[in-house]
Design a protein around this motif. Sequence first.
Motif, PDB file in Angstrom:
ATOM      1  N   MET A  78       1.089   7.849   7.728  1.00 14.16           N
ATOM      2  CA  MET A  78       0.286   7.382   8.392  1.00 14.16           C
ATOM      3  C   MET A  78      -0.393   7.838   9.571  1.00 14.16           C
ATOM      4  SD  MET A  78       0.927   3.221   9.263  1.00 14.16           S
ATOM      5  CE  MET A  78       2.273   3.661  10.826  1.00 14.16           C
ATOM      6  N   ALA A  79      -1.485   8.554   9.423  1.00 20.17           N
ATOM      7  CA  ALA A  79      -2.267   9.145  10.545  1.00 20.17           C
ATOM      8  C   ALA A  79      -2.211   8.451  11.991  1.00 20.17           C
ATOM      9  CB  ALA A  79      -3.802   9.514  10.030  1.00 20.17           C
ATOM     10  N   ASP A  80      -2.556   7.491  11.869  1.00 22.27           N
ATOM     11  CA  ASP A  80      -2.571   6.503  13.070  1.00 22.27           C
ATOM     12  C   ASP A  80      -1.381   5.427  13.013  1.00 22.27           C
ATOM     13  OD1 ASP A  80      -2.817   4.510  14.988  1.00 22.27           O
ATOM     14  OD2 ASP A  80      -5.138   4.586  14.666  1.00 22.27           O
ATOM     15  N   ALA A  81      -0.426   5.755  14.083  1.00 18.29           N
ATOM     16  CA  ALA A  81       0.563   4.902  14.172  1.00 18.29           C
ATOM     17  C   ALA A  81       0.120   3.381  14.280  1.00 18.29           C
ATOM     18  CB  ALA A  81       1.406   5.303  15.265  1.00 18.29           C
ATOM     19  N   GLU A  82      -0.773   2.963  14.426  1.00 20.15           N
ATOM     20  CA  GLU A  82      -1.199   1.497  14.605  1.00 20.15           C
ATOM     21  C   GLU A  82      -2.351   0.952  13.619  1.00 20.15           C
ATOM     22  OE1 GLU A  82      -2.401   2.368  18.449  1.00 20.15           O
ATOM     23  OE2 GLU A  82      -0.035   2.550  18.980  1.00 20.15           O
ATOM     24  N   LEU A  83      -2.442   2.080  12.711  1.00 19.74           N
ATOM     25  CA  LEU A  83      -3.491   1.593  11.607  1.00 19.74           C
ATOM     26  C   LEU A  83      -2.889   1.922  10.225  1.00 19.74           C
ATOM     27  CD1 LEU A  83      -6.197   0.542  11.077  1.00 19.74           C
ATOM     28  CD2 LEU A  83      -7.039   2.869  10.927  1.00 19.74           C
ATOM     29  N   ILE A  84      -2.867   0.614   9.449  1.00 19.03           N
ATOM     30  CA  ILE A  84      -2.564   1.064   8.008  1.00 19.03           C
ATOM     31  C   ILE A  84      -3.941   0.717   7.213  1.00 19.03           C
ATOM     32  CG2 ILE A  84      -1.414   0.209   6.227  1.00 19.03           C
ATOM     33  CD1 ILE A  84       1.041  -0.094   7.969  1.00 19.03           C
ATOM     34  N   ARG A  85      -4.488   1.831   6.330  1.00 21.55           N
ATOM     35  CA  ARG A  85      -5.625   1.698   5.593  1.00 21.55           C
ATOM     36  C   ARG A  85      -4.834   1.119   4.018  1.00 21.55           C
ATOM     37  NH1 ARG A  85      -7.257   7.655   5.691  1.00 21.55           N
ATOM     38  NH2 ARG A  85      -5.047   7.557   5.640  1.00 21.55           N
ATOM     39  N   ILE A  86      -5.364  -0.063   3.893  1.00 20.59           N
ATOM     40  CA  ILE A  86      -4.998  -0.606   2.501  1.00 20.59           C
ATOM     41  C   ILE A  86      -6.070  -0.471   1.336  1.00 20.59           C
ATOM     42  CG2 ILE A  86      -4.152  -2.767   1.369  1.00 20.59           C
ATOM     43  CD1 ILE A  86      -3.323  -3.964   4.085  1.00 20.59           C
ATOM     44  N   VAL A  87      -5.646   0.350   0.436  1.00 18.32           N
ATOM     45  CA  VAL A  87      -6.744   0.501  -0.764  1.00 18.32           C
ATOM     46  C   VAL A  87      -6.657  -0.816  -1.735  1.00 18.32           C
ATOM     47  CG1 VAL A  87      -4.866   1.750  -1.987  1.00 18.32           C
ATOM     48  CG2 VAL A  87      -7.378   2.023  -2.609  1.00 18.32           C
ATOM     49  N   SER A  88      -7.925  -1.364  -2.009  1.00 12.33           N
ATOM     50  CA  SER A  88      -8.065  -2.225  -2.951  1.00 12.33           C
ATOM     51  C   SER A  88      -9.332  -2.225  -3.728  1.00 12.33           C
ATOM     52  CB  SER A  88      -8.046  -3.772  -2.077  1.00 12.33           C
ATOM     53  OG  SER A  88      -8.394  -4.918  -2.887  1.00 12.33           O
ATOM     54  N   ARG A  89      -9.361  -2.569  -5.109  1.00 20.55           N
ATOM     55  CA  ARG A  89     -10.641  -2.704  -5.508  1.00 20.55           C
ATOM     56  C   ARG A  89     -11.035  -4.494  -5.102  1.00 20.55           C
ATOM     57  NH1 ARG A  89      -9.029  -4.815 -11.684  1.00 20.55           N
ATOM     58  NH2 ARG A  89      -7.326  -6.036 -11.426  1.00 20.55           N
ATOM     59  N   SER A  90     -12.495  -4.453  -5.593  1.00 22.96           N
ATOM     60  CA  SER A  90     -13.123  -5.712  -5.059  1.00 22.96           C
ATOM     61  C   SER A  90     -12.976  -6.831  -5.538  1.00 22.96           C
ATOM     62  CB  SER A  90     -14.598  -5.254  -4.730  1.00 22.96           C
ATOM     63  OG  SER A  90     -14.984  -4.829  -6.012  1.00 22.96           O
ATOM     64  N   SER A  91     -12.256  -7.039  -6.580  1.00 21.95           N
ATOM     65  CA  SER A  91     -12.126  -8.452  -7.422  1.00 21.95           C
ATOM     66  C   SER A  91     -11.686  -9.558  -6.498  1.00 21.95           C
ATOM     67  CB  SER A  91     -11.303  -8.293  -8.559  1.00 21.95           C
ATOM     68  OG  SER A  91      -9.794  -8.427  -8.236  1.00 21.95           O
ATOM     69  N   PRO A  92     -12.025 -10.631  -6.479  1.00 20.92           N
ATOM     70  CA  PRO A  92     -11.513 -11.656  -5.610  1.00 20.92           C
ATOM     71  C   PRO A  92     -10.072 -11.712  -5.612  1.00 20.92           C
ATOM     72  CG  PRO A  92     -13.337 -12.758  -6.916  1.00 20.92           C
ATOM     73  CD  PRO A  92     -13.164 -11.239  -7.516  1.00 20.92           C
ATOM     74  N   MET A  93      -9.316 -11.588  -6.781  1.00 26.15           N
ATOM     75  CA  MET A  93      -7.892 -11.831  -6.677  1.00 26.15           C
ATOM     76  C   MET A  93      -7.300 -10.712  -5.873  1.00 26.15           C
ATOM     77  SD  MET A  93      -5.277 -12.420  -9.851  1.00 26.15           S
ATOM     78  CE  MET A  93      -6.126 -13.697 -10.654  1.00 26.15           C
ATOM     79  N   ALA A  94      -7.692  -9.420  -6.173  1.00 26.13           N
ATOM     80  CA  ALA A  94      -7.405  -8.370  -5.393  1.00 26.13           C
ATOM     81  C   ALA A  94      -7.338  -8.248  -4.080  1.00 26.13           C
ATOM     82  CB  ALA A  94      -7.906  -7.028  -5.875  1.00 26.13           C
ATOM     83  N   LEU A  95      -8.596  -9.034  -3.561  1.00 30.88           N
ATOM     84  CA  LEU A  95      -8.843  -8.941  -1.909  1.00 30.88           C
ATOM     85  C   LEU A  95      -7.908 -10.312  -1.567  1.00 30.88           C
ATOM     86  CD1 LEU A  95     -12.631  -8.469  -1.722  1.00 30.88           C
ATOM     87  CD2 LEU A  95     -10.960  -7.040  -1.202  1.00 30.88           C
ATOM     88  N   ALA A  96      -7.706 -11.282  -2.285  1.00 29.28           N
ATOM     89  CA  ALA A  96      -6.597 -12.292  -2.011  1.00 29.28           C
ATOM     90  C   ALA A  96      -5.270 -11.680  -1.854  1.00 29.28           C
ATOM     91  CB  ALA A  96      -6.845 -13.384  -2.909  1.00 29.28           C
ATOM     92  N   GLN A  97      -5.028 -10.562  -2.641  1.00 30.89           N
ATOM     93  CA  GLN A  97      -3.546 -10.152  -2.632  1.00 30.89           C
ATOM     94  C   GLN A  97      -3.590  -9.324  -1.351  1.00 30.89           C
ATOM     95  OE1 GLN A  97      -3.291  -9.891  -7.423  1.00 30.89           O
ATOM     96  NE2 GLN A  97      -3.206  -8.089  -6.355  1.00 30.89           N
ATOM     97  N   VAL A  98      -4.612  -8.628  -1.032  1.00 33.36           N
ATOM     98  CA  VAL A  98      -4.666  -7.801   0.218  1.00 33.36           C
ATOM     99  C   VAL A  98      -4.439  -8.562   1.529  1.00 33.36           C
ATOM    100  CG1 VAL A  98      -5.851  -6.291   1.615  1.00 33.36           C
ATOM    101  CG2 VAL A  98      -5.578  -5.661  -0.800  1.00 33.36           C
TER     102      VAL A  98
END
Length: 311
Positions: free
Chosen positions: A1-21
């Motif tokens: 984690m480059a920035d201790a206060e930021l987590i970058r979450i990778v996701s594809r753009s389907s509605p279900m994937a975004l809901a999971q995120v």
Amino acid sequence: MADAELIRIVSRSSPMALAQVERVRAELGALRPDIRTTVVPVTTSGDRWLGDLAKLGGKGAFTKEVDAALLAGEADLAVHCVKDVPADRPLPAGTVFAAYLKRDDIRDALVHPDGLTLDQLPAGARIGTSSVRRVAQLAVSHPHLTCVPMRGNANRRLEKLAAGDADALLLAVSGLARIGRPELASEVLSVETMCPPIGAGVLGLQCREDDGGTIEAVAGLGDADAWRETTAERMLLHVLQGHCNSPIAGYARAERDGRLSLRARVFTPDGKTVLDAHEWAGPLDPATLGTSVAVALLRQGARELIDSIPH
């Protein structure tokens, strides 16, 4: 984690994937309000990963894309439906599951526009599904119904149903809930009627194994029962060396008193042969339970059955 206060979450753009995120962001925000999150959308693996694609190791383009973003350092955390992550091979080198979230409903639902149940469907009714697991089990329980291939995310499949491409759909109850449409289920099928896929209803949080900051931040989201159940199920699949065309179904269940059981079934695609195993373990070692149930199935001929299926 480059920035201790930021987590970058990778996701594809389907509605279900975004809901999971969004579920992960909400749970992380409640547990660790000091951490900010951002979403990194993925493009294709070929675009993102300039190295050897074989190093990504995944079957599906989706997992390859996500693994590439993690390994390249473009994201810190990936959210997976565990049922979609191959278990016949290890996770890509350098990555690890840091937590499994509390498990959602593992059952399948029938979606019929007029609210019919599976038993009420007339002979020849077309069920939209591309799942070899569902096709095999329907062939056993409802041989008078016809399965028609149907791919795409849940929203896309619902559009195809509305367009008349099928008379009914089989979808995961948890998937309908994630896209905000639980009321579409005309019947929720028991696990006896439709044995779920390995890893059903579990979201896994995948990180780089050298990223102690992210692992430490998200580990608190993990659910102990989900970890035990998923560990047993994925070990079963690993020992069976099941591929994505293998009709393998099963689920582990952690009881309140600490006992753990695992039921698993292997089918021929036409459903004519069904192998079945069900065992209990003490509270200690889920992986051994998964191995033991897999061996019980191998004793019944699961290896030959799985190897005979083209993939």
